[in-house]
Design a protein around this motif. Structure first.
Motif, short mmCIF file in Angstrom:
data_model
loop_
_atom_site.label_atom_id
_atom_site.label_comp_id
_atom_site.label_asym_id
_atom_site.label_seq_id
_atom_site.Cartn_x
_atom_site.Cartn_y
_atom_site.Cartn_z
N GLN A 43 0.81 -1.22 0.00
CA GLN A 43 0.00 0.00 0.00
C GLN A 43 0.85 1.28 0.00
O GLN A 43 0.30 2.37 0.00
CB GLN A 43 -0.93 0.03 1.21
CG GLN A 43 -2.02 -1.02 1.19
CD GLN A 43 -2.97 -0.88 2.35
OE1 GLN A 43 -4.09 -0.41 2.21
NE2 GLN A 43 -2.53 -1.29 3.53
N ARG B 196 -6.68 0.33 1.23
CA ARG B 196 -6.80 1.66 0.65
C ARG B 196 -7.87 1.70 -0.44
O ARG B 196 -8.66 2.65 -0.52
CB ARG B 196 -5.46 2.12 0.06
CG ARG B 196 -4.49 2.63 1.09
CD ARG B 196 -3.28 3.31 0.49
NE ARG B 196 -2.53 3.93 1.56
CZ ARG B 196 -2.77 5.15 2.04
NH1 ARG B 196 -3.74 5.86 1.53
NH2 ARG B 196 -2.05 5.63 3.02
N ILE C 19 -2.76 2.04 6.35
CA ILE C 19 -3.74 3.01 6.82
C ILE C 19 -3.51 3.36 8.29
O ILE C 19 -3.39 2.47 9.14
CB ILE C 19 -5.16 2.45 6.62
CG1 ILE C 19 -5.47 2.30 5.13
CG2 ILE C 19 -6.19 3.34 7.30
CD1 ILE C 19 -5.47 3.59 4.34
N ASP D 153 -5.72 8.62 8.42
CA ASP D 153 -6.51 8.29 7.23
C ASP D 153 -7.94 7.94 7.63
O ASP D 153 -8.88 8.19 6.87
CB ASP D 153 -5.90 7.09 6.49
CG ASP D 153 -4.46 7.33 6.07
OD1 ASP D 153 -4.23 8.29 5.30
OD2 ASP D 153 -3.58 6.58 6.51
#
Length: 372
Positions: free
Chosen positions: A208, A353, A212, A231
């Motif tokens: 990613q 994501r 996150i 996030d």
């Protein structure tokens, strides 16, 4: 940037968020500290269509003495154990930063992102209890302001380390014998009040790019850090109008901080207990409360049927109360069982994501930064 459907997470706190949930005959408490318990829970959550599982953790024992579930396994270890046995669900363990070096956090969460093929997240928490400071013995307990200032720096260090390898740093050029391109490996050179970290990471950039980052906005200090760093921002509220107002306030604060509000997801925590009939669900919660001698609950929660829960989730989505919901089952296995016949869809997104509708970030050092 795409607009996702209502994001649906579930928090798997032991046998449930209610401290007396272990006393239910269906709790599975006898297996709580086994791998099979967690493999079953996370796998069931994936089959039920949840987008992510949130795994609580702490360096302290749960409060309440002998009457409540006490003890827990490491959340990152649970996520890593379940990663290769699942395919779609996001894995978001809590990792406290107060007594943990950000270099270690960075490496652990990056490894989880590799193990899950891009489904990892990190929920940032702090250790406010003095007993946790005594358990480590390295520093005294801190004020809330100091804890979250340290957490703010820790997130900065971790995300810099995640960026310290560019995506194409591994070249694996057999003819020349070069495994990496040193020009694409970067020092982070961070110096703050709590950390001085040269870097780079020892782990390549993960699927990613950056896993996150999640922060619960529980007070002024955590909210300020969430606005700068998160996030995903988790919130609680007394009712849906209050939740909607909180989301608007957070989006306004994000814009004022120079961030795109559409690049951050606000998730509403929703304690739940489900049964075939609403009165049955209420009766079961009353029994849990009698066992634990708890005061009345004043935050938004749902105690009732699956059909009524679906209506509530539809209203949250329709009214833009939040970008998603995190169910917090009072009794975990009972909730998973109640949801077993609920119709689900299989999202096509493969990374966390993508499920959130967030782009993959480029390394901040791709065009600047000190190289090795």
């Amino acid at each position: 940037m795409s607009k996702p459907r209502l994001f649906l997470g579930i928090e798997t706190a032991g046998t449930g968020t209610h401290p007396a949930s272990w006393r239910r005959p269906d709790s599975g408490a006898e297996d709580l500290f086994t791998a099979d318990y967690w493999i079953t829970v996370v796998s069931q959550a994936e089959k039920l269509g949840f987008d992510a599982v949130f795994l609580p953790d702490s360096f302290g024992l749960q409060s309440g003495g002998a009457a409540v579930t006490r003890g827990r396994l490491d959340a990152v270890a649970i996520a890593a154990r379940t990663a290769p046995l699942t395919r779609r669900i996001g894995l978001i363990p809590q990792v406290p930063v107060t007594h943990t070096e950000p270099f270690h956090v960075s490496k652990a969460v990056t490894a989880l992102d590799f193990a899950s093929l891009g489904r990892a997240g990190w929920e940032v928490t702090v250790s406010a209890d003095p007993s946790q400071a005594k358990a480590f013995g390295r520093k005294a307990s801190q004020s809330v302001e100091s804890l979250w200032h340290e957490a703010d720096e820790a997130v900065e260090v971790v995300t810099r380390l995640w960026d310290s390898w560019e995506d194409d740093a591994e070249i694996r050029d057999v003819p020349t014998g070069r495994f990496i391109d040193r020009d694409r490996l970067h020092y982070i050179d961070f110096v703050g009040d709590n950390f001085s970290v040269k870097g780079p990471s020892i782990t390549p950039r993960s699927p990613q790019g950056q896993p996150i980052v999640t922060i619960r906005a529980d007070d002024t200090e955590s909210t300020d850090v969430a606005i700068r760093r998160a996030d995903i921002i988790r919130i609680t509220a007394a009712d849906l109008p209050a939740a909607a107002q909180r989301r608007v306030a957070l989006r306004t604060a994000l814009a004022a901080a120079g961030r795109d509000p559409d690049a951050v997801r606000v998730l509403l925590d929703l304690p739940v207990h489900l049964a075939d009939w609403a009165e049955e669900a209420r009766s079961q919660v009353r029994q849990l409360d009698r066992w634990a001698d708890l005061p009345a609950e004043h935050s938004l929660r749902h105690v009732g049927t699956v059909a009524a829960l679906d209506e509530l989730l539809a209203e949250i989505s329709r009214s833009r109360v939040a970008d998603g919901v995190v169910l917090r089952p009072l009794a975990l296995r009972a909730t998973l069982y109640a949801l077993a016949n609920r119709p689900t869809t299989t999202p096509t997104a493969t990374t966390l994501r993508e499920r959130l509708g967030l782009p993959r970030p480029t390394s901040r050092y791709a065009t600047t930064g000190a190289v090795l």
